[in-house]
Motif scaffolding. Structure first.
Motif, mmCIF file in Angstrom:
data_model
loop_
_atom_site.group_PDB
_atom_site.id
_atom_site.type_symbol
_atom_site.label_atom_id
_atom_site.label_comp_id
_atom_site.label_asym_id
_atom_site.label_seq_id
_atom_site.Cartn_x
_atom_site.Cartn_y
_atom_site.Cartn_z
ATOM 1 N N TYR A 2 5.442 -35.122 29.491
ATOM 2 C CA TYR A 2 6.327 -35.327 30.627
ATOM 3 C C TYR A 2 5.755 -34.841 31.951
ATOM 4 O O TYR A 2 6.271 -35.201 33.011
ATOM 5 N N ARG A 6 6.490 -36.485 35.531
ATOM 6 C CA ARG A 6 7.065 -35.697 36.636
ATOM 7 C C ARG A 6 6.212 -35.831 37.887
ATOM 8 O O ARG A 6 6.739 -35.987 39.004
ATOM 9 N N ILE A 198 18.440 -36.914 29.499
ATOM 10 C CA ILE A 198 17.797 -35.669 29.084
ATOM 11 C C ILE A 198 18.581 -35.067 27.931
ATOM 12 O O ILE A 198 19.794 -34.899 28.014
ATOM 13 N N CYS A 211 14.259 -23.916 31.122
ATOM 14 C CA CYS A 211 14.832 -25.170 31.620
ATOM 15 C C CYS A 211 15.964 -24.901 32.592
ATOM 16 O O CYS A 211 16.066 -25.533 33.652
ATOM 17 N N PHE A 236 12.819 -34.365 35.716
ATOM 18 C CA PHE A 236 11.841 -33.964 34.702
ATOM 19 C C PHE A 236 11.275 -32.562 34.921
ATOM 20 O O PHE A 236 10.270 -32.199 34.307
ATOM 21 N N CYS A 238 12.771 -29.817 33.968
ATOM 22 C CA CYS A 238 13.045 -29.065 32.738
ATOM 23 C C CYS A 238 12.090 -29.440 31.613
ATOM 24 O O CYS A 238 11.656 -28.586 30.841
ATOM 25 N N THR A 239 11.749 -30.712 31.514
ATOM 26 C CA THR A 239 10.836 -31.135 30.454
ATOM 27 C C THR A 239 9.451 -30.542 30.650
ATOM 28 O O THR A 239 8.766 -30.209 29.680
ATOM 29 N N CYS A 242 9.687 -26.535 29.807
ATOM 30 C CA CYS A 242 9.983 -26.095 28.446
ATOM 31 C C CYS A 242 8.692 -25.777 27.684
ATOM 32 O O CYS A 242 7.834 -26.649 27.507
ATOM 33 N N ALA A 245 8.500 -27.865 24.014
ATOM 34 C CA ALA A 245 8.704 -29.315 23.950
ATOM 35 C C ALA A 245 10.054 -29.660 23.315
ATOM 36 O O ALA A 245 10.165 -30.595 22.520
ATOM 37 N N ILE A 247 12.818 -30.451 25.045
ATOM 38 C CA ILE A 247 13.624 -31.313 25.896
ATOM 39 C C ILE A 247 12.967 -32.683 25.988
ATOM 40 O O ILE A 247 11.776 -32.798 26.265
ATOM 41 N N SER A 248 13.761 -33.710 25.748
ATOM 42 C CA SER A 248 13.255 -35.077 25.751
ATOM 43 C C SER A 248 14.120 -35.956 26.642
ATOM 44 O O SER A 248 15.303 -35.680 26.865
ATOM 45 N N TYR A 249 13.496 -37.006 27.115
ATOM 46 C CA TYR A 249 14.205 -38.062 27.838
ATOM 47 C C TYR A 249 14.284 -39.228 26.875
ATOM 48 O O TYR A 249 13.300 -39.898 26.618
#
Length: 289
Positions: A2, A6, A198, A211, A236, A238-239, A242, A245, A247-249
């Motif tokens: 990410y 970002r 998210i 995050c 992005f 927070c991604t 982190c 890993a 946190i995902s979109y």
């Protein structure tokens, strides 16, 4: 994964801020101006409105994070604030203000329907940004402007808007986007149902708080591991922050196997956990794929 996304988002956002700024200073039109939501409403460009509605329902509030020049200005201010005193400028979760958001939206729509554009142009993010650039940058430089002639009221409005934006963004990030801005309220309503959003994986999350610390929308609620998608601007940050890993979109959500222990997520963008089962992260699996 990410971090490049970002960086690309930031690059696009800066371009989307610099191009209309140069257009305002040099007196020419730009495609980014025609992409602004209130501009589309006032000009009757229904296609633009349909476009942003569709984009938000699929991807969330990327308009707010990439196309809105005032939003990018807020991000620059908050970034300077965090760099100056990193820990003291850390963000934390704040409860939403739905009544305040709806009140400003109602006033905006009411005055717009009555035929007056005064309040909408005061609250619209692009109009506010254009007013700041024209009154506080272009006029002092003696540049020719296509806007209305100088008045004390327009200068006062520009100074008040700039001061308010700087003060709020310095300490509270995107608070103005999620309380005062009518565009943010409209897009926030649509982003609650966005296909991609998210999401925090409770199996990976260790509640380190990184995050939440960087979330300028202040919409990440720990330890429930919930994200208020109506306020998330899909930046992005927070991604990238982190360390696990977690946190995902993505489409869909992470759920617990045991139904009685599932969190009731995203009912109004700010829900609470249905029990203490979120602590048992080992029983989690990804059902959104």
């Amino acid at each position: 994964m990410y971090k490049p996304i970002r960086i690309a988002r930031i690059a696009i956002a800066l371009i989307a801020m610099v191009v209309p700024t140069m257009a305002l200073l040099c007196g020419y039109d730009s495609v980014f101006v025609r992409m602004q939501i209130l501009t589309a409403i006032l000009s009757g460009a229904a296609l633009c409105l349909v476009f942003w509605a569709a984009v938000t329902l699929v991807y969330g509030r990327i308009y707010c994070s990439t196309v809105c020049p005032l939003g990018t200005t807020m991000d620059c201010i908050s970034a300077v604030a965090r760099l100056s005193r990193r820990r003291r400028r850390a963000y934390r979760y704040r409860a939403p203000s739905p009544r305040t958001r709806l009140a400003f939206l109602f006033i905006t729509l009411l005055t717009l329907l009555s035929g007056s554009a005064l309040v909408p142009t005061l609250l619209d993010p692009y109009s506010a940004y254009a007013r700041i650039v024209e009154e506080l940058v272009a006029r002092p430089l003696g540049l020719p402007l296509q806007a209305v002639a100088f008045t004390g009221a327009s200068l006062t409005a520009a100074i008040a808007t700039a001061a308010g934006i700087i003060a709020v963004a310095w300490s509270r990030g995107r608070l103005a986007c999620n309380t005062v801005c009518p565009v943010g309220t409209i897009l926030g309503t649509a982003s609650r149902k966005s296909y991609f959003h998210i999401e925090i994986d409770p199996d990976r999350c260790t509640l380190c708080g990184e995050c939440e610390r960087v979330c300028k929308a202040q919409c990440i609620k720990l330890p429930e591991r919930l994200v208020d998608t109506s306020r998330c601007v899909v930046c992005f940050d927070c991604t990238a922050a982190c360390p696990n890993a977690a946190i995902s979109y993505k489409a869909g959500r992470y759920r617990l196997d045991m139904p009685m222990m599932q969190s009731l997520r995203r009912a109004d963008g700010n829900t609470s956990a249905a029990g203490s089962g979120t602590a048992n992260a080992s029983n989690c699996k990804n059902t959104g794929q």
